[in-house]
Write a protein that holds these residues in place. Sequence first.
Motif, PDB file in Angstrom:
ATOM      1  N   UNK A 117       0.929  -1.111  -0.035  1.00 57.57           N
ATOM      2  CA  UNK A 117      -0.051   0.005  -0.126  1.00 57.57           C
ATOM      3  C   UNK A 117       0.841   1.268   0.123  1.00 57.57           C
ATOM      4  N   UNK A 118       0.283   2.270  -0.554  1.00 55.18           N
ATOM      5  CA  UNK A 118       0.989   3.652  -0.413  1.00 55.18           C
ATOM      6  C   UNK A 118       0.278   4.264   0.594  1.00 55.18           C
ATOM      7  N   UNK A 119       1.232   4.758   1.323  1.00 57.16           N
ATOM      8  CA  UNK A 119       0.760   5.474   2.775  1.00 57.16           C
ATOM      9  C   UNK A 119       0.731   6.901   2.538  1.00 57.16           C
ATOM     10  N   UNK A 120      -0.333   7.704   3.034  1.00 62.10           N
ATOM     11  CA  UNK A 120      -0.391   9.220   2.980  1.00 62.10           C
ATOM     12  C   UNK A 120      -0.753   9.392   4.534  1.00 62.10           C
ATOM     13  N   UNK A 121       0.251  10.173   5.293  1.00 57.27           N
ATOM     14  CA  UNK A 121      -0.185  10.892   6.421  1.00 57.27           C
ATOM     15  C   UNK A 121      -0.680  11.916   6.528  1.00 57.27           C
ATOM     16  N   UNK A 122      -1.592  12.166   7.440  1.00 56.95           N
ATOM     17  CA  UNK A 122      -2.226  13.575   7.118  1.00 56.95           C
ATOM     18  C   UNK A 122      -1.800  14.681   8.503  1.00 56.95           C
ATOM     19  N   UNK A 123      -1.349  13.803   9.615  1.00 62.29           N
ATOM     20  CA  UNK A 123      -1.010  14.412  10.626  1.00 62.29           C
ATOM     21  C   UNK A 123      -2.142  14.952  11.550  1.00 62.29           C
ATOM     22  N   UNK A 124      -3.533  14.418  11.147  1.00 62.82           N
ATOM     23  CA  UNK A 124      -4.641  14.367  12.038  1.00 62.82           C
ATOM     24  C   UNK A 124      -4.469  13.489  13.203  1.00 62.82           C
ATOM     25  N   UNK A 125      -5.209  14.093  14.234  1.00 69.37           N
ATOM     26  CA  UNK A 125      -5.298  13.490  15.377  1.00 69.37           C
ATOM     27  C   UNK A 125      -6.299  12.045  15.269  1.00 69.37           C
ATOM     28  N   UNK A 126      -6.017  10.994  15.922  1.00 70.91           N
ATOM     29  CA  UNK A 126      -6.777   9.914  15.970  1.00 70.91           C
ATOM     30  C   UNK A 126      -8.318   9.774  15.798  1.00 70.91           C
ATOM     31  N   UNK A 127      -8.701  10.812  16.346  1.00 71.19           N
ATOM     32  CA  UNK A 127     -10.216  10.890  16.460  1.00 71.19           C
ATOM     33  C   UNK A 127     -10.885  12.120  15.390  1.00 71.19           C
ATOM     34  N   UNK A 128      -9.996  12.495  14.981  1.00 71.27           N
ATOM     35  CA  UNK A 128     -10.504  13.501  13.782  1.00 71.27           C
ATOM     36  C   UNK A 128     -10.890  13.032  12.156  1.00 71.27           C
ATOM     37  N   UNK A 129     -11.786  12.229  12.384  1.00 72.57           N
ATOM     38  CA  UNK A 129     -12.210  11.504  11.282  1.00 72.57           C
ATOM     39  C   UNK A 129     -12.712  12.214  10.016  1.00 72.57           C
ATOM     40  N   UNK A 130     -13.162  13.597  10.314  1.00 76.20           N
ATOM     41  CA  UNK A 130     -13.565  14.367   9.413  1.00 76.20           C
ATOM     42  C   UNK A 130     -12.533  14.942   8.445  1.00 76.20           C
ATOM     43  N   UNK A 131     -11.464  15.080   9.154  1.00 77.73           N
ATOM     44  CA  UNK A 131     -10.150  15.699   8.329  1.00 77.73           C
ATOM     45  C   UNK A 131      -9.774  14.559   7.310  1.00 77.73           C
ATOM     46  N   UNK A 132      -9.738  13.122   7.814  1.00 84.37           N
ATOM     47  CA  UNK A 132      -9.310  12.228   7.078  1.00 84.37           C
ATOM     48  C   UNK A 132     -10.171  11.775   5.814  1.00 84.37           C
ATOM     49  N   UNK A 133     -11.542  12.125   5.994  1.00 82.74           N
ATOM     50  CA  UNK A 133     -12.665  12.051   4.808  1.00 82.74           C
ATOM     51  C   UNK A 133     -12.420  13.018   3.927  1.00 82.74           C
ATOM     52  N   UNK A 134     -12.127  14.078   4.337  1.00 81.11           N
ATOM     53  CA  UNK A 134     -11.788  15.139   3.241  1.00 81.11           C
ATOM     54  C   UNK A 134     -10.628  15.076   2.484  1.00 81.11           C
ATOM     55  N   UNK A 135      -9.433  14.357   3.020  1.00 79.92           N
ATOM     56  CA  UNK A 135      -8.362  14.052   2.421  1.00 79.92           C
ATOM     57  C   UNK A 135      -8.554  12.759   1.396  1.00 79.92           C
ATOM     58  N   UNK A 262     -23.945   1.169  23.749  1.00 76.23           N
ATOM     59  CA  UNK A 262     -23.432   1.337  25.133  1.00 76.23           C
ATOM     60  C   UNK A 262     -22.006   2.038  25.007  1.00 76.23           C
ATOM     61  N   UNK A 263     -22.044   2.985  25.331  1.00 77.91           N
ATOM     62  CA  UNK A 263     -20.714   4.051  25.118  1.00 77.91           C
ATOM     63  C   UNK A 263     -20.065   4.293  26.642  1.00 77.91           C
ATOM     64  N   UNK A 264     -20.215   3.590  27.483  1.00 70.22           N
ATOM     65  CA  UNK A 264     -19.517   3.922  28.778  1.00 70.22           C
ATOM     66  C   UNK A 264     -18.318   3.102  28.928  1.00 70.22           C
ATOM     67  N   UNK A 265     -17.805   2.657  27.808  1.00 72.82           N
ATOM     68  CA  UNK A 265     -16.423   1.775  27.739  1.00 72.82           C
ATOM     69  C   UNK A 265     -15.405   2.565  26.911  1.00 72.82           C
ATOM     70  N   UNK A 266     -15.919   3.684  26.461  1.00 75.47           N
ATOM     71  CA  UNK A 266     -14.887   4.410  25.612  1.00 75.47           C
ATOM     72  C   UNK A 266     -13.775   5.060  26.071  1.00 75.47           C
ATOM     73  N   UNK A 267     -13.772   5.671  27.248  1.00 70.42           N
ATOM     74  CA  UNK A 267     -12.760   5.980  27.931  1.00 70.42           C
ATOM     75  C   UNK A 267     -12.632   7.527  27.363  1.00 70.42           C
ATOM     76  N   UNK A 268     -11.520   8.235  27.490  1.00 69.82           N
ATOM     77  CA  UNK A 268     -11.255   9.518  26.974  1.00 69.82           C
ATOM     78  C   UNK A 268     -11.644   9.799  25.677  1.00 69.82           C
ATOM     79  N   UNK A 269     -11.503   8.747  25.035  1.00 70.76           N
ATOM     80  CA  UNK A 269     -11.678   9.045  23.218  1.00 70.76           C
ATOM     81  C   UNK A 269     -11.323   7.806  22.554  1.00 70.76           C
TER      82      UNK A 269
END
Length: 332
Positions: A117-135, A262-269
């Motif tokens: 695979x060709x890897x394209x790193x965005x620098x986005x935070x792990x939880x910033x999925x919107x930024x990944x989808x724009x890319x 059940x969202x009680x097990x997610x922790x901080x993020x």
Amino acid sequence: MFDDLPRAPLATLPTPLETAAPMPNSAARLWVKRDDLTGLGGGGNKARKLEFLCGDALEAGARSLITVGAAQSNHCRMTAAAGARLGLEVHLILSGDAPEPPGTETGNQLLSKMFGAQMHYTGAAESHWGQLEIAREALTDQLAGEGLAPYSIPIGGSTAVGGLGYAAAFVELIDQCEAADRMPSAIVFTSSSGGTHAGLLAGRAALIASGRLTADTAPDVVAIGVAKGVVMGLPDIAELADGVLDLMGVAARVDPNDIEVDGRWIGDDYAVPTAAGDAAVEWAAMANGLLVDRTYSGKGLSGLLGLAAEGRWSADDDVVFIHTGGWPALFA
């Protein structure tokens, strides 16, 4: 319901349904659906989705696949493996930065690179999925302009086409439960982008519509949410599941009352380990010889063990945990 749909044979199916060690603080019987053993690229639940996604891609004449994920994304690793199997170029859009120095990839990134695979790193935070989808959208346009005929897959492969994989998995699981003369009270699994959840609910609704199950006898479908979006109701699971049913040619609809996250097990993020998740990782290994990761399946298992300890199920209940894989992240 699936025979006439485009499908690329990628997964080793059916996966085993195994008994697990007695759960701490609960007398309910635990079974594990070993979707960590789907074979492709180290295994995991995404192989089921990718069979239908890649089948659709090949029918559309695609020459390349594009998808997105967190730095240690299991979905990206398995998309890379699918591309290698099918002869399709694969582009992965990842959160975080490229490893330094070059050539020091670990875990899923190492395997994705091995699959070509060709890897394209965005620098986005792990939880910033919107930024990944724009890319992803931008790279899709670029590759289309270059004539690479890209097939673009949203995060987690969570589309109606991808959801077909877990509609079929639900039928497979019920086949195995009936063969073992047991019907589980609940099917528990980890959810982040919603596609596995929607597929399972679609499979459940289809079997109820066919008369094989009833609303009373069909097992509950319990998602342990490990991403903030799915815990907040994004995507709309009922809408996504109904889209799966449409592709299956089933007129039934999913009852919104059957959707449980059940969202009680997610922790901080997302991708932030928790004490309960780490305890579940340790229990899975020490008591069962199973490898579950800290981001995804470990948190899901911690939710199941937590619900069991709260008394959700009795000694008369059978509970199935769908082990969705993710072990390569342990080596990151």
